[in-house]
Design a protein around this motif. Structure first.
Motif, PDB file in Angstrom:
ATOM      1  N   ASP A  68       0.814  -1.209   0.000  1.00  0.00           N
ATOM      2  CA  ASP A  68       0.000   0.000   0.000  1.00  0.00           C
ATOM      3  C   ASP A  68       0.851   1.263   0.000  1.00  0.00           C
ATOM      4  O   ASP A  68       0.324   2.364   0.155  1.00  0.00           O
ATOM      5  N   VAL A  69       2.154   1.118  -0.183  1.00  0.00           N
ATOM      6  CA  VAL A  69       3.032   2.285  -0.106  1.00  0.00           C
ATOM      7  C   VAL A  69       2.958   3.113  -1.378  1.00  0.00           C
ATOM      8  O   VAL A  69       2.729   4.323  -1.342  1.00  0.00           O
ATOM      9  N   THR A  70       3.139   2.479  -2.522  1.00  0.00           N
ATOM     10  CA  THR A  70       3.261   3.196  -3.788  1.00  0.00           C
ATOM     11  C   THR A  70       2.417   2.546  -4.879  1.00  0.00           C
ATOM     12  O   THR A  70       2.265   1.332  -4.907  1.00  0.00           O
ATOM     13  N   LEU A  80       1.951   8.081  -3.782  1.00  0.00           N
ATOM     14  CA  LEU A  80       2.495   7.597  -2.528  1.00  0.00           C
ATOM     15  C   LEU A  80       1.390   7.664  -1.486  1.00  0.00           C
ATOM     16  O   LEU A  80       0.864   8.751  -1.214  1.00  0.00           O
ATOM     17  N   ARG A  81       1.020   6.516  -0.942  1.00  0.00           N
ATOM     18  CA  ARG A  81      -0.091   6.431   0.007  1.00  0.00           C
ATOM     19  C   ARG A  81      -1.348   7.097  -0.553  1.00  0.00           C
ATOM     20  O   ARG A  81      -2.123   7.719   0.154  1.00  0.00           O
ATOM     21  N   ASP A 230      10.100   6.726  -2.702  1.00  0.00           N
ATOM     22  CA  ASP A 230       9.731   5.328  -2.942  1.00  0.00           C
ATOM     23  C   ASP A 230       9.268   5.166  -4.374  1.00  0.00           C
ATOM     24  O   ASP A 230       8.752   6.119  -4.986  1.00  0.00           O
ATOM     25  N   HIS A 231       9.463   3.973  -4.915  1.00  0.00           N
ATOM     26  CA  HIS A 231       9.046   3.728  -6.299  1.00  0.00           C
ATOM     27  C   HIS A 231       8.705   2.260  -6.487  1.00  0.00           C
ATOM     28  O   HIS A 231       9.254   1.577  -7.333  1.00  0.00           O
ATOM     29  N   GLU A 232       7.809   1.794  -5.626  1.00  0.00           N
ATOM     30  CA  GLU A 232       7.313   0.431  -5.679  1.00  0.00           C
ATOM     31  C   GLU A 232       8.435  -0.560  -5.374  1.00  0.00           C
ATOM     32  O   GLU A 232       9.227  -0.330  -4.472  1.00  0.00           O
ATOM     33  N   LEU A 233       8.545  -1.638  -6.131  1.00  0.00           N
ATOM     34  CA  LEU A 233       9.489  -2.710  -5.800  1.00  0.00           C
ATOM     35  C   LEU A 233      10.761  -2.641  -6.638  1.00  0.00           C
ATOM     36  O   LEU A 233      11.100  -3.571  -7.372  1.00  0.00           O
TER      37      LEU A 233
END
Length: 393
Positions: A68-70, A80-81, A230-233
């Motif tokens: 659920d972060v990005t 983001l969120r 952040d940029h997912e995984l």
């Protein structure tokens, strides 16, 4: 298949099914049933995706993890969120980090004195590369943390805030340490780690440029820190999640991320893009496809982070912005690749006269925010990463 059936087949939540739709992984059709709109999914497509998640393929690791972060939209949108990155870019770095962490602790408390004193020992090592100094500082600070094994939310966030605030003091470079950065009497390598009276963005600029940031400079580096949180995984984020799944302490998880960022294809891409941009500005030629700064594994065209940061660079240096524009036009014409955030970081580095390795340092400091959010999200799941090997050709 209904949303509930698709979620059951994939072993995820309904919200994740819709995330797959937004990322272009699944298609969806909507119909009105008994007065309300209902989503339906192609059964073969859903089952194919479920099989893809379960199948090992030689040379390819396909990983789908609920988060659920990005949220990334291949058409050029980053959330983001649930907040558009364009809206967050106007906030302070600490405020944006609090949103990603779902925490209200702003302003941040000072770094624990034991951690600060431990990090001062970086001076003894004499490491020249700021990335090495950052790794050493976090290693030493972690060793001084008497509650290191505490995986509770509050301690994890305390470590994250401390690590981020330590970074500007330990990555500073002397004026002659970077060949392409003007000598401006920068911070000496391994300088004692003092309390940071200013915000992280301002202190990091001072460390990398050797001078106090003006308004346009401060806005540019703070925007960089926010859009890169952040940029997912990404590879480093996955490394952090793997470490967290083993119940590693928060210092070790952050160090796992930093280790992956040392690669030229991830955290070091901005450094290579800066070399490309300088060559373009000096000679105006382009030999072959660019090694970094263009194209993206997710975005089909525009990287929204690059757009936001390049706007700040334009305010900082119109000449630098013009060079980026001409280079981007040439690359798009010849190779069909759009600029990404690594080119924007390179533009900030060149326009601001920062240390050559500034793109990697800014990336690392910013990404510690996202790593921490993923760390907290992963911990409840336990050990769950165990790919299988297949015989190579």
């Amino acid at each position: 298949m209904t949303t509930a059936q698709a979620a059951e087949a994939l072993g995820v939540r309904p919200s994740t099914v819709y995330a797959y739709v937004s990322r272009g992984v699944l298609g969806r059709v909507s119909e009105v049933v008994e007065g309300r709109r209902v989503s339906f999914f192609d059964r073969a497509e859903v089952l194919g995706l479920a099989a893809e998640r379960a199948r090992s393929r030689a040379g390819v690791v396909s990983t789908l993890i609920e988060s659920d972060v990005t949220s990334l939209d291949p058409r050029g949108r980053l959330l983001l969120r649930g907040h558009d990155i364009g809206d967050l870019a106007g906030q302070g770095f600490e405020q944006a980090a609090a949103l990603v962490w779902q925490d209200d602790s702003v302003p941040w408390p000072p770094v624990h004195p034991d951690w600060r004193r431990a990090a001062e020992q970086v001076a003894v090592a004499g490491a020249a590369d700021p990335r090495d100094r950052l790794v050493l500082a976090l290693t030493l600070a972690g060793a001084a943390d008497e509650h290191r094994e505490d995986l509770g939310r509050e301690h994890v966030l305390t470590v994250a805030r401390g690590a981020i605030q330590l970074a500007p003091a330990v990555v500073g470079v002397a004026g002659g340490d970077a060949p392409n950065r003007p000598t401006r009497g920068g911070v000496a390598p391994g300088a004692p780690v003092a309390e940071q009276p200013g915000r992280v963005a301002g202190e990091l600029w001072r460390a990398l440029a050797g001078r106090t940031a003006g308004p346009a400079e401060f806005a540019a580096i703070e925007t960089a820190l926010v859009v890169l949180m952040d940029h997912e995984l990404a590879a480093s984020t996955l490394a952090v999640r793997i470490a967290a799944s083993t119940r590693a302490d928060p210092w070790s998880c952050l160090l796992a991320g930093l280790a992956v960022l040392r690669g030229s294809r991830h955290g070091g891409a901005g450094i290579r893009a800066a070399v490309l941009l300088r060559e373009w500005m000096e000679r105006g030629g382009l030999v072959g496809p660019p090694a970094a700064g263009f194209g993206h594994a997710v975005y089909e065209q525009t990287d929204p982070r690059a757009e936001l940061l390049l706007e700040r660079v334009a305010a900082l240096s119109p000449e630098g912005a013009a060079a980026v524009e001409s280079l981007s036009t040439e690359v798009l014409r010849r190779h069909g690749a759009w600029p990404n955030v690594d080119l924007a970081l390179a533009a900030l580095t060149v326009a601001g006269g920062l240390d050559d390795r500034a793109p990697a340092v800014i990336f690392a400091v910013a990404r510690m925010v996202g790593w921490t959010a993923h760390m907290l999200e992963e911990q409840p799941h336990g050990l769950r990463y165990r790919p299988r090997a297949v015989a190579g050709g």
